[in-house]
Design a protein around this motif. Structure first.
Motif, PDB file in Angstrom:
ATOM      1  N   ALA A  95     -69.726  39.596  71.112  1.00 26.72           N
ATOM      2  CA  ALA A  95     -68.295  39.680  72.000  1.00 26.72           C
ATOM      3  C   ALA A  95     -68.130  39.957  73.200  1.00 26.72           C
ATOM      4  CB  ALA A  95     -68.395  41.592  70.466  1.00 26.72           C
ATOM      5  N   GLU A  96     -66.906  40.124  73.647  1.00 23.26           N
ATOM      6  CA  GLU A  96     -65.898  39.811  74.632  1.00 23.26           C
ATOM      7  C   GLU A  96     -65.841  41.773  74.791  1.00 23.26           C
ATOM      8  OE1 GLU A  96     -62.792  37.588  76.066  1.00 23.26           O
ATOM      9  OE2 GLU A  96     -63.270  35.617  74.448  1.00 23.26           O
ATOM     10  N   ARG A  97     -66.340  42.567  75.820  1.00 26.24           N
ATOM     11  CA  ARG A  97     -65.739  43.366  76.198  1.00 26.24           C
ATOM     12  C   ARG A  97     -64.216  43.587  77.521  1.00 26.24           C
ATOM     13  NH1 ARG A  97     -71.426  45.061  79.126  1.00 26.24           N
ATOM     14  NH2 ARG A  97     -72.413  44.218  77.046  1.00 26.24           N
ATOM     15  N   SER A  98     -63.672  44.358  77.330  1.00 32.88           N
ATOM     16  CA  SER A  98     -61.907  44.384  77.333  1.00 32.88           C
ATOM     17  C   SER A  98     -62.810  45.080  78.707  1.00 32.88           C
ATOM     18  CB  SER A  98     -61.861  45.815  76.838  1.00 32.88           C
ATOM     19  OG  SER A  98     -60.883  45.757  77.134  1.00 32.88           O
ATOM     20  N   PRO A  99     -61.731  45.180  79.712  1.00 30.97           N
ATOM     21  CA  PRO A  99     -62.109  45.393  81.262  1.00 30.97           C
ATOM     22  C   PRO A  99     -61.492  46.365  81.386  1.00 30.97           C
ATOM     23  CG  PRO A  99     -60.341  43.293  81.401  1.00 30.97           C
ATOM     24  CD  PRO A  99     -61.311  43.527  80.093  1.00 30.97           C
ATOM     25  N   THR A 100     -60.960  47.239  80.551  1.00 31.59           N
ATOM     26  CA  THR A 100     -60.382  47.963  80.721  1.00 31.59           C
ATOM     27  C   THR A 100     -60.858  49.019  79.776  1.00 31.59           C
ATOM     28  OG1 THR A 100     -58.969  48.117  78.628  1.00 31.59           O
ATOM     29  CG2 THR A 100     -58.179  47.935  81.067  1.00 31.59           C
ATOM     30  N   GLY A 101     -62.300  49.177  78.914  1.00 28.83           N
ATOM     31  CA  GLY A 101     -63.452  49.505  78.194  1.00 28.83           C
ATOM     32  C   GLY A 101     -63.667  50.292  79.182  1.00 28.83           C
ATOM     33  N   HIS A 102     -64.416  49.850  79.712  1.00 32.16           N
ATOM     34  CA  HIS A 102     -65.129  50.487  80.613  1.00 32.16           C
ATOM     35  C   HIS A 102     -64.745  52.126  80.937  1.00 32.16           C
ATOM     36  CE1 HIS A 102     -68.924  47.900  79.569  1.00 32.16           C
ATOM     37  NE2 HIS A 102     -67.757  47.074  80.358  1.00 32.16           N
ATOM     38  N   ARG A 103     -63.521  50.904  82.027  1.00 33.38           N
ATOM     39  CA  ARG A 103     -62.539  52.351  82.631  1.00 33.38           C
ATOM     40  C   ARG A 103     -62.461  53.615  81.635  1.00 33.38           C
ATOM     41  NH1 ARG A 103     -58.010  51.070  86.629  1.00 33.38           N
ATOM     42  NH2 ARG A 103     -59.564  51.641  87.590  1.00 33.38           N
ATOM     43  N   VAL A 154     -65.151  55.684  80.848  1.00 34.13           N
ATOM     44  CA  VAL A 154     -65.553  56.651  82.093  1.00 34.13           C
ATOM     45  C   VAL A 154     -64.196  57.369  82.325  1.00 34.13           C
ATOM     46  CG1 VAL A 154     -65.312  56.968  84.676  1.00 34.13           C
ATOM     47  CG2 VAL A 154     -66.853  55.468  83.768  1.00 34.13           C
ATOM     48  N   ASP A 155     -63.074  58.016  81.832  1.00 31.83           N
ATOM     49  CA  ASP A 155     -61.815  58.593  82.061  1.00 31.83           C
ATOM     50  C   ASP A 155     -62.525  59.768  81.113  1.00 31.83           C
ATOM     51  OD1 ASP A 155     -60.589  57.354  84.039  1.00 31.83           O
ATOM     52  OD2 ASP A 155     -59.397  56.340  82.855  1.00 31.83           O
ATOM     53  N   ARG A 156     -63.160  59.891  80.481  1.00 35.22           N
ATOM     54  CA  ARG A 156     -63.238  59.766  78.562  1.00 35.22           C
ATOM     55  C   ARG A 156     -64.185  61.096  79.061  1.00 35.22           C
ATOM     56  NH1 ARG A 156     -63.423  55.876  74.397  1.00 35.22           N
ATOM     57  NH2 ARG A 156     -64.325  55.144  74.746  1.00 35.22           N
ATOM     58  N   VAL A 157     -65.553  60.424  79.654  1.00 39.04           N
ATOM     59  CA  VAL A 157     -66.613  61.138  80.105  1.00 39.04           C
ATOM     60  C   VAL A 157     -66.009  62.499  81.443  1.00 39.04           C
ATOM     61  CG1 VAL A 157     -68.711  61.342  81.467  1.00 39.04           C
ATOM     62  CG2 VAL A 157     -68.389  59.570  79.334  1.00 39.04           C
ATOM     63  N   LEU A 158     -65.150  62.244  82.533  1.00 41.51           N
ATOM     64  CA  LEU A 158     -64.447  63.106  83.082  1.00 41.51           C
ATOM     65  C   LEU A 158     -63.671  63.820  82.321  1.00 41.51           C
ATOM     66  CD1 LEU A 158     -64.365  60.041  85.888  1.00 41.51           C
ATOM     67  CD2 LEU A 158     -66.118  62.309  85.596  1.00 41.51           C
ATOM     68  N   ALA A 159     -62.975  63.623  81.353  1.00 45.46           N
ATOM     69  CA  ALA A 159     -62.168  64.438  80.630  1.00 45.46           C
ATOM     70  C   ALA A 159     -62.835  65.778  79.488  1.00 45.46           C
ATOM     71  CB  ALA A 159     -61.194  63.542  79.728  1.00 45.46           C
ATOM     72  N   ALA A 160     -63.909  65.090  79.815  1.00 47.55           N
ATOM     73  CA  ALA A 160     -64.817  66.126  78.545  1.00 47.55           C
ATOM     74  C   ALA A 160     -65.231  67.678  79.321  1.00 47.55           C
ATOM     75  CB  ALA A 160     -65.997  65.349  78.077  1.00 47.55           C
ATOM     76  N   GLN A 161     -64.942  67.378  81.259  1.00 46.14           N
ATOM     77  CA  GLN A 161     -66.117  67.437  82.043  1.00 46.14           C
ATOM     78  C   GLN A 161     -64.581  68.918  81.954  1.00 46.14           C
ATOM     79  OE1 GLN A 161     -67.039  65.956  84.943  1.00 46.14           O
ATOM     80  NE2 GLN A 161     -68.781  65.131  84.422  1.00 46.14           N
ATOM     81  N   GLN A 200     -66.286  54.533  90.606  1.00 38.76           N
ATOM     82  CA  GLN A 200     -66.732  53.703  91.467  1.00 38.76           C
ATOM     83  C   GLN A 200     -68.117  52.958  89.947  1.00 38.76           C
ATOM     84  OE1 GLN A 200     -68.696  54.961  94.910  1.00 38.76           O
ATOM     85  NE2 GLN A 200     -66.526  55.502  95.759  1.00 38.76           N
ATOM     86  N   ILE A 201     -68.528  53.261  89.279  1.00 37.04           N
ATOM     87  CA  ILE A 201     -69.072  53.015  88.683  1.00 37.04           C
ATOM     88  C   ILE A 201     -68.593  52.089  87.286  1.00 37.04           C
ATOM     89  CG2 ILE A 201     -71.303  53.301  86.563  1.00 37.04           C
ATOM     90  CD1 ILE A 201     -72.822  55.693  87.800  1.00 37.04           C
ATOM     91  N   GLY A 202     -67.730  52.686  87.306  1.00 32.89           N
ATOM     92  CA  GLY A 202     -66.674  51.970  85.694  1.00 32.89           C
ATOM     93  C   GLY A 202     -66.069  50.985  86.236  1.00 32.89           C
ATOM     94  N   GLU A 203     -65.366  51.022  88.095  1.00 38.73           N
ATOM     95  CA  GLU A 203     -65.043  50.267  88.384  1.00 38.73           C
ATOM     96  C   GLU A 203     -65.843  48.741  88.156  1.00 38.73           C
ATOM     97  OE1 GLU A 203     -63.686  51.546  92.070  1.00 38.73           O
ATOM     98  OE2 GLU A 203     -61.784  52.316  90.621  1.00 38.73           O
ATOM     99  N   ALA A 204     -66.820  49.449  88.705  1.00 46.21           N
ATOM    100  CA  ALA A 204     -67.954  48.058  89.040  1.00 46.21           C
ATOM    101  C   ALA A 204     -68.545  47.409  88.250  1.00 46.21           C
ATOM    102  CB  ALA A 204     -69.688  48.786  89.662  1.00 46.21           C
ATOM    103  N   LEU A 205     -68.614  47.926  86.534  1.00 44.62           N
ATOM    104  CA  LEU A 205     -68.686  47.179  85.482  1.00 44.62           C
ATOM    105  C   LEU A 205     -67.134  46.454  84.631  1.00 44.62           C
ATOM    106  CD1 LEU A 205     -70.267  50.176  84.042  1.00 44.62           C
ATOM    107  CD2 LEU A 205     -71.087  48.659  83.771  1.00 44.62           C
TER     108      LEU A 205
END
Length: 88
Positions: free
Chosen positions: A2-10, A13-20, A80-85
């Motif tokens: 399956a193709e991955r959405s480029p914004t999916g990783h970002r 990461v945003d959801r993980v950071l928001a949970a903090q 940075q990890i999200g951008e690299a992914l």
């Protein structure tokens, strides 16, 4: 595969950071970020130790600043990890 959405990783990461933590909009000050409960407990314990004169206020401030800087660095690394992914 399956193709991955480029914004999916970002978004992940945003959801993980928001949970903090979460933010509150205050009338005069504006948007204020509230840390997670365990971070609030840490800062509160430092304040209690300083108020009880178990540790000096400058030491409490240095410890709180160090804790905040480490957390800020963690957030920066996660982005940075999200951008690299996203680029992969």
């Amino acid at each position: 595969m399956a193709e991955r959405s480029p914004t999916g990783h970002r978004n992940a990461v945003d959801r993980v950071l928001a949970a903090q933590g979460f933010a509150v909009d205050l009338p005069v000050i504006g948007r204020v970020r509230i840390p997670r409960p365990e971070h609030l407990a840490y800062y509160g314990a430092l304040g209690v130790l300083a108020a009880a004169e178990i540790i000096e206020w400058p030491v409490a401030l240095i410890l709180a600043t160090g804790h905040w800087l480490i957390q800020d660095q963690h957030n920066r690394i996660a982005h940075q990890i999200g951008e690299a992914l996203e680029e992969a």
